[in-house]
Design a protein around this motif. Structure first.
Motif, PDB file in Angstrom:
ATOM      1  N   GLN A  91       5.579 -32.215  -2.585  1.00 52.36           N
ATOM      2  CA  GLN A  91       5.266 -32.453  -3.986  1.00 52.36           C
ATOM      3  C   GLN A  91       6.394 -33.248  -4.643  1.00 52.36           C
ATOM      4  N   PRO A  92       6.088 -33.950  -5.730  1.00 56.57           N
ATOM      5  CA  PRO A  92       7.134 -34.679  -6.448  1.00 56.57           C
ATOM      6  C   PRO A  92       8.170 -33.726  -7.040  1.00 56.57           C
ATOM      7  N   GLY A  93       9.401 -34.204  -7.183  1.00 54.52           N
ATOM      8  CA  GLY A  93      10.487 -33.389  -7.721  1.00 54.52           C
ATOM      9  C   GLY A  93      10.224 -32.851  -9.113  1.00 54.52           C
ATOM     10  N   ARG A  94       9.401 -33.542  -9.899  1.00 54.73           N
ATOM     11  CA  ARG A  94       9.126 -33.063 -11.263  1.00 54.73           C
ATOM     12  C   ARG A  94       8.385 -31.728 -11.276  1.00 54.73           C
ATOM     13  N   ARG A  95       7.815 -31.339 -10.133  1.00 52.36           N
ATOM     14  CA  ARG A  95       7.132 -30.038 -10.033  1.00 52.36           C
ATOM     15  C   ARG A  95       8.099 -28.924  -9.639  1.00 52.36           C
ATOM     16  N   GLN A  96       9.332 -29.285  -9.349  1.00 52.18           N
ATOM     17  CA  GLN A  96      10.335 -28.291  -8.954  1.00 52.18           C
ATOM     18  C   GLN A  96      10.784 -27.513 -10.189  1.00 52.18           C
ATOM     19  N   VAL A  97      10.777 -26.193 -10.096  1.00 57.42           N
ATOM     20  CA  VAL A  97      11.173 -25.363 -11.237  1.00 57.42           C
ATOM     21  C   VAL A  97      12.474 -24.610 -10.976  1.00 57.42           C
ATOM     22  N   ALA A  98      12.907 -24.547  -9.720  1.00 62.87           N
ATOM     23  CA  ALA A  98      14.165 -23.868  -9.392  1.00 62.87           C
ATOM     24  C   ALA A  98      14.669 -24.382  -8.051  1.00 62.87           C
ATOM     25  N   ALA A  99      15.999 -24.319  -7.868  1.00 65.39           N
ATOM     26  CA  ALA A  99      16.610 -24.713  -6.599  1.00 65.39           C
ATOM     27  C   ALA A  99      17.952 -24.014  -6.489  1.00 65.39           C
ATOM     28  N   GLY A 100      18.451 -23.894  -5.267  1.00 64.73           N
ATOM     29  CA  GLY A 100      19.746 -23.260  -5.090  1.00 64.73           C
ATOM     30  C   GLY A 100      20.170 -23.235  -3.644  1.00 64.73           C
ATOM     31  N   TYR A 101      21.363 -22.723  -3.429  1.00 66.74           N
ATOM     32  CA  TYR A 101      21.880 -22.556  -2.077  1.00 66.74           C
ATOM     33  C   TYR A 101      22.899 -21.432  -2.072  1.00 66.74           C
ATOM     34  N   ALA A 102      23.219 -20.956  -0.883  1.00 60.92           N
ATOM     35  CA  ALA A 102      24.197 -19.879  -0.720  1.00 60.92           C
ATOM     36  C   ALA A 102      25.350 -20.378   0.137  1.00 60.92           C
ATOM     37  N   ILE A 159      22.546 -21.787  -8.401  1.00 58.16           N
ATOM     38  CA  ILE A 159      21.126 -21.934  -8.750  1.00 58.16           C
ATOM     39  C   ILE A 159      20.945 -22.792  -9.996  1.00 58.16           C
ATOM     40  N   THR A 160      19.778 -23.368 -10.087  1.00 54.67           N
ATOM     41  CA  THR A 160      19.335 -23.999 -11.321  1.00 54.67           C
ATOM     42  C   THR A 160      17.901 -23.580 -11.573  1.00 54.67           C
ATOM     43  N   LEU A 161      17.609 -23.354 -12.821  1.00 54.19           N
ATOM     44  CA  LEU A 161      16.243 -23.067 -13.252  1.00 54.19           C
ATOM     45  C   LEU A 161      15.789 -24.161 -14.211  1.00 54.19           C
ATOM     46  N   GLY A 162      16.465 -25.316 -14.130  1.00 53.59           N
ATOM     47  CA  GLY A 162      16.120 -26.450 -14.966  1.00 53.59           C
ATOM     48  C   GLY A 162      16.947 -26.574 -16.228  1.00 53.59           C
ATOM     49  N   GLN A 163      17.822 -25.645 -16.479  1.00 53.18           N
ATOM     50  CA  GLN A 163      18.667 -25.669 -17.677  1.00 53.18           C
ATOM     51  C   GLN A 163      20.132 -25.551 -17.266  1.00 53.18           C
ATOM     52  N   GLY A 164      20.615 -26.451 -16.450  1.00 57.78           N
ATOM     53  CA  GLY A 164      21.990 -26.402 -15.969  1.00 57.78           C
ATOM     54  C   GLY A 164      22.066 -25.751 -14.604  1.00 57.78           C
ATOM     55  N   THR A 165      23.209 -25.926 -13.965  1.00 59.33           N
ATOM     56  CA  THR A 165      23.460 -25.369 -12.637  1.00 59.33           C
ATOM     57  C   THR A 165      24.620 -24.402 -12.745  1.00 59.33           C
ATOM     58  N   HIS A 166      24.466 -23.212 -12.170  1.00 63.48           N
ATOM     59  CA  HIS A 166      25.455 -22.151 -12.338  1.00 63.48           C
ATOM     60  C   HIS A 166      25.778 -21.503 -11.000  1.00 63.48           C
ATOM     61  N   GLY A 167      27.051 -21.144 -10.803  1.00 64.76           N
ATOM     62  CA  GLY A 167      27.498 -20.498  -9.583  1.00 64.76           C
ATOM     63  C   GLY A 167      27.867 -19.048  -9.834  1.00 64.76           C
TER      64      GLY A 167
END
Length: 107
Positions: A22-33, A43-51
Motif C-alpha cells: 500500500q502507499p505510505g500515506r495509508r501508514q498510521v504507525a511505524a517503529g523499531y526496537a 515509534i511514530t503514530l504520525g505526530q512526531g517520533t519518540h524513543g
C-alpha cells in the motif's frame, strides 16, 4: 514494523501481498526496537517520533528521546563503499569531496 489502515474487511485478503504494498500515506504507525546494553523502542503514530528506553528496575518503557529529528547537516556520513570502483564517476567525485571535507557544506 508498520501499521496500515485496513483496505478490506476480508481477513484472508489481509494476508495478501497487495495489502502489504500500500502507499505510505495509508501508514498510521511505524517503529523499531533496539537491543543492546539498553532496550529501546522508537515509534511514530504520525505526530512526531519518540524513543522509549526500558527501565530494568520497573520493567516499563520510559520516554527518553522525545521528538527525534534528523539534523539538516551532520558531521558524519556512512555508506558501503566496497564497490566504489563500480560507481559512476560523478558519485565517486562527490564522495571524494565529502571525504576531504570540501564542497558546499565543508566541515
Amino acid at each position: 514494523y508498520r501499521t496500515l489502515t485496513s483496505s478490506t474487511n476480508d481477513s484472508e485478503a489481509a494476508d495478501d501481498l497487495a495489502s502489504c504494498l500500500q502507499p505510505g500515506r495509508r501508514q498510521v504507525a511505524a517503529g523499531y526496537a533496539l537491543y543492546s546494553s539498553a532496550t529501546m523502542i522508537v515509534i511514530t503514530l504520525g505526530q512526531g517520533t519518540h524513543g522509549f528506553t526500558l527501565d530494568n528496575s520497573t520493567m516499563q518503557f520510559v520516554l527518553t528521546h522525545p521528538n527525534i529529528r534528523i539534523p539538516s547537516r551532520g558531521q558524519i556520513y556512512s555508506l558501503n563503499d566496497a564497490r566504489w570502483h563500480d560507481w559512476p564517476t560523478g558519485l565517486q567525485a562527490y564522495i571524494d569531496t565529502v571525504r576531504q571535507g570540501k564542497g558546499e557544506y565543508p566541515k
